[in-house]
Design an enzyme around this catalytic site. Sequence first.
Site, PDB file in Angstrom:
ATOM      1  N   GLU A 160       0.819  -1.219   0.000  1.00 48.27           N
ATOM      2  CA  GLU A 160       0.000   0.000   0.000  1.00 48.27           C
ATOM      3  C   GLU A 160       0.850   1.264   0.000  1.00 48.27           C
ATOM      4  OE1 GLU A 160      -0.882  -2.707   1.624  1.00 48.27           O
ATOM      5  OE2 GLU A 160      -2.960  -3.094   1.048  1.00 48.27           O
ATOM      6  N   HIS A 213     -11.285  -4.179   9.528  1.00 51.37           N
ATOM      7  CA  HIS A 213     -11.825  -3.987   8.175  1.00 51.37           C
ATOM      8  C   HIS A 213     -13.118  -3.176   8.220  1.00 51.37           C
ATOM      9  CE1 HIS A 213      -9.060  -7.227   7.199  1.00 51.37           C
ATOM     10  NE2 HIS A 213      -9.401  -7.215   5.932  1.00 51.37           N
TER      11      HIS A 213
END
Length: 667
Positions: A403, A472
Site C-alpha cells: 500500500e 476492516h
Amino acid sequence: MSDIVPYSTRNRMLPAEDLKSIHRTMLRIRAFEQRTAELFTEGLIKGTAHSYVGEEAIAAAVCANLRRDDIIGSYHRGHGHCIAKGADLRKMMAELMGRSSGYCGGLGGSMHIADLNLGILGANGIVGAAMPLCTGAALAAKLSGQGQVAVAFFGDGASNQGVFHESMNLAAVWKLPMLFVCENNQYALTTSYLSTTAGSSIADRALAYGVSGIQVNGNDPTDVYFAVKEAVERARAGQGPTLIEAVTYRWGQHSMRANLPDPRPKVEYDAWIGKDPLKAVERELVERQVLGDGELAPLHEAVREEVETAVDFGKAGRQPTPEAALAAVYAPHPVAIEPNSPGTREISFTAALNEALADEMERDGRVIVMGEDVGATGGIFQVTKGLYERFGAERVRDTPISEATFVGCGIGAAITGLRPVVELQIFDFVALTMDMLVNQAAKFRYMLGGGPKVPIVIRGPQGGGIRLAAQHSQSLEAWFAHVPGLIVIAPSTPYAAKGLLCSAIRDDNPVIFLESKLLYVGATGPVPEQPYAIPIGKGEVMREGRDITVVATMAMVPRALAAAAQLANDGISVEVIDPRTLRPLDEALILESVRKTNRLVIAHEAWTQCGFGAEISALVVEKAFDWLDAPIVRVGAPGIPMPYNDELERWTIPSQERISAAVRSLL
Ligand SMILES: Cc1ncc(C[n+]2csc(CCOP(=O)(O)OP(=O)(O)O)c2C)c(N)n1
Ligand SMILES: [Mg+2]
C-alpha cells in the site's frame, strides 16, 4: 567496510569534456555547501541542513547521464542532487534563508528544494520516501513513451525501509525505467551501517528482485558515471530498473545542527578525507592534461563568485507573508455545475462509482486506475469492473500488496503528469500509507511554494456493516479531515457518488474519497447517464425542516432521512444536511440551517470521540452559539473497535432509532 572493488576495472576513461563538466559540478557543490555551513553558523540559515561534502562525485556523475526531462527524487542530503540536475544556486540559497525568492517561496527550506521544470521532484524529509515517488515518475515516463528515466537517490539508512523493498519489487515487476542510487556513506545519523544492515552489501539486495545490483566507488566519478550510463541505457530500452550502491563518506556531521557526538573513528575518518573525490578529479584533469596547472585556480574563483552572487540574492529576498503560506495549500478547484435533475434511471452506489471511473478514463487519457485486484477481477466490490477490458492493462493496474508504495507511486505519477485513481481494497489499510498521504501528497504543493499539482484520488470502502470486524470496518475520515492539503469526500447517494468522483478525478489536489460499505450493499438511486461534476465543498439539504437540523454523513444520511420521515408523523420537522465534502466543509450551509432551526444533531458512523462531529459541533458553537436553544448532540459509535458478532455490530453502528432518540431528546 572492506575496500571497494573498483567497478572501472575495465579501464574506461571519462571523455575530457565530461570530466571537466563533472569536475565543475563537484566544485560548485563543494563551494555551495561550504558557504552554507558558514551561513548556518552565522544564523542566516536556520533549522538544519545536511552537507553533501565528500559525496559530490555521485550526484555529478549520475546527473551527467541524465536529460533535462529525466526525473530525480532526492532526500534530506539533497543540495548536491539539485545542483547537479541544474538548479539555480541563487534560488537555492534564497530558499535556505527562507526567503520568498527561494525555490519554495521560503515554505520548504533545505529539505524540500525542487524544480519540476528541471525534473527535480524535491529533496525529502522522510527517509526513503523518494523511492515510491520515483516509481510513479517512472510509470508516468513509461506511459508517455518519451524515454525518460527516474532516479531515486537515498542513503544506506533508507535501504532498511519497507518502501525500499516494495519499490524495488514494483519497479522490477512493472519494468519501470528507474535507477535506485544508494549513497552509502556508511552511517545513518550516528549509527554505523554495519550494525543495522544485513547481508553482504546493499547492492546484493537487487538479486532478490531479479534486478542488476552494482556496487561502485562513490568517490570515483568515472566508476559512478559508467555504471549509471549502462543502467540508464537499460532503463531507456525498457529493461527495467537497476540498483547502484555508491560507497562514500560524508565529511561533516550528520547535519549542521551538530548536536550529537560524532561516533566515527578518527583513523577511518582520516582515511576517507584522504580520498577526497574533488582532489582526485583535479589530479586526473591535470595528469591527463585536460587542464593546465594554472587553470584550476580561476575555476575555483569563478565558482566562489557564483556562490557569493547566490548569497547576495538570498539576503536581498523578502520574507514570505502569511497570505502566501495560506494560498499555497490548495490548487483551485475546476468549475463544476450540477445537473438540473438526477433523472429517473436508478442504479446502485457501486455502479455509479464505476460509471464515474469509466467516464473520466474515456474523457482524459491521463486517468489511470491502480490497486489490488482492480484489473480483470474488477475489484472485490466490483467498482472497477469492466475497466480493464475497456482501457487495457497499462491504464488499469493490479498492484502488489504494497500500500505505501503503490499510493506513493500514484502520488509520483500525479506530480509528473498522470491523474491516478488508487483503490485501497479496504480503507483500514490506509494506515500503511500515512506517510505518503500526510507527509507527501498533502504537503507537496505547499512545501514547493504553492505551484505543483497533485491530482490523485485515493478511494475505497470504509465503515462497517458487513461483519468484517475490527481491522476492516473503521470510519477514519477524521484522520484526513485534520490535515491541510487533503480534500475529503464522503458521498451518501449514488448520485453524489458519481458526481463527486468525477469532480475528485478532475481536481488538482489529493482527494481522499470514502465509500460506505453500508451504501455498497444497500443504496440505489437516480443517477444521470451523462458525466457530471458536483462542486467540491458544497453540501446538500437532503430534506427541509423547521424544528431541528441533523447533519449526517455517508450511510447515516439515509438513516437520518428515514428518522425524519417517521418523526414527521409526530409533527416534528427535521432538516437533514449532508455535507458531502468534509474538507473543505460547507460551513455556510450548516450555519444557515442551525440559525433557522436552533437545534443540532450530528450523526456519523465513526467513533464519537474526536470524530468529525466534534468539528461540526465546534463550528456551530463558535459561529452560531447565540442561535442555539439546546445542547448539540452527537450520534456516533461507542469507543470500541468494531465487534464481529452481528448483533453487536448493529448495536455499534448508529441506527435510525438512535438518531430519532437524539432528535426527540432536544425537543
Ligand atoms: C522516516 C524517518 N525516520 C527517521 C528520520 C530521522 N533521520 C533523518 S536522516 C536520518 C539518517 C538517514 O541516514 P541515511 O539514509 O544513511 O542518509 P545520510 O544521512 O547518511 O545521508 C535519520 C534517522 C527521518 N527523517 N525520517
Ligand atoms: Mg548514510
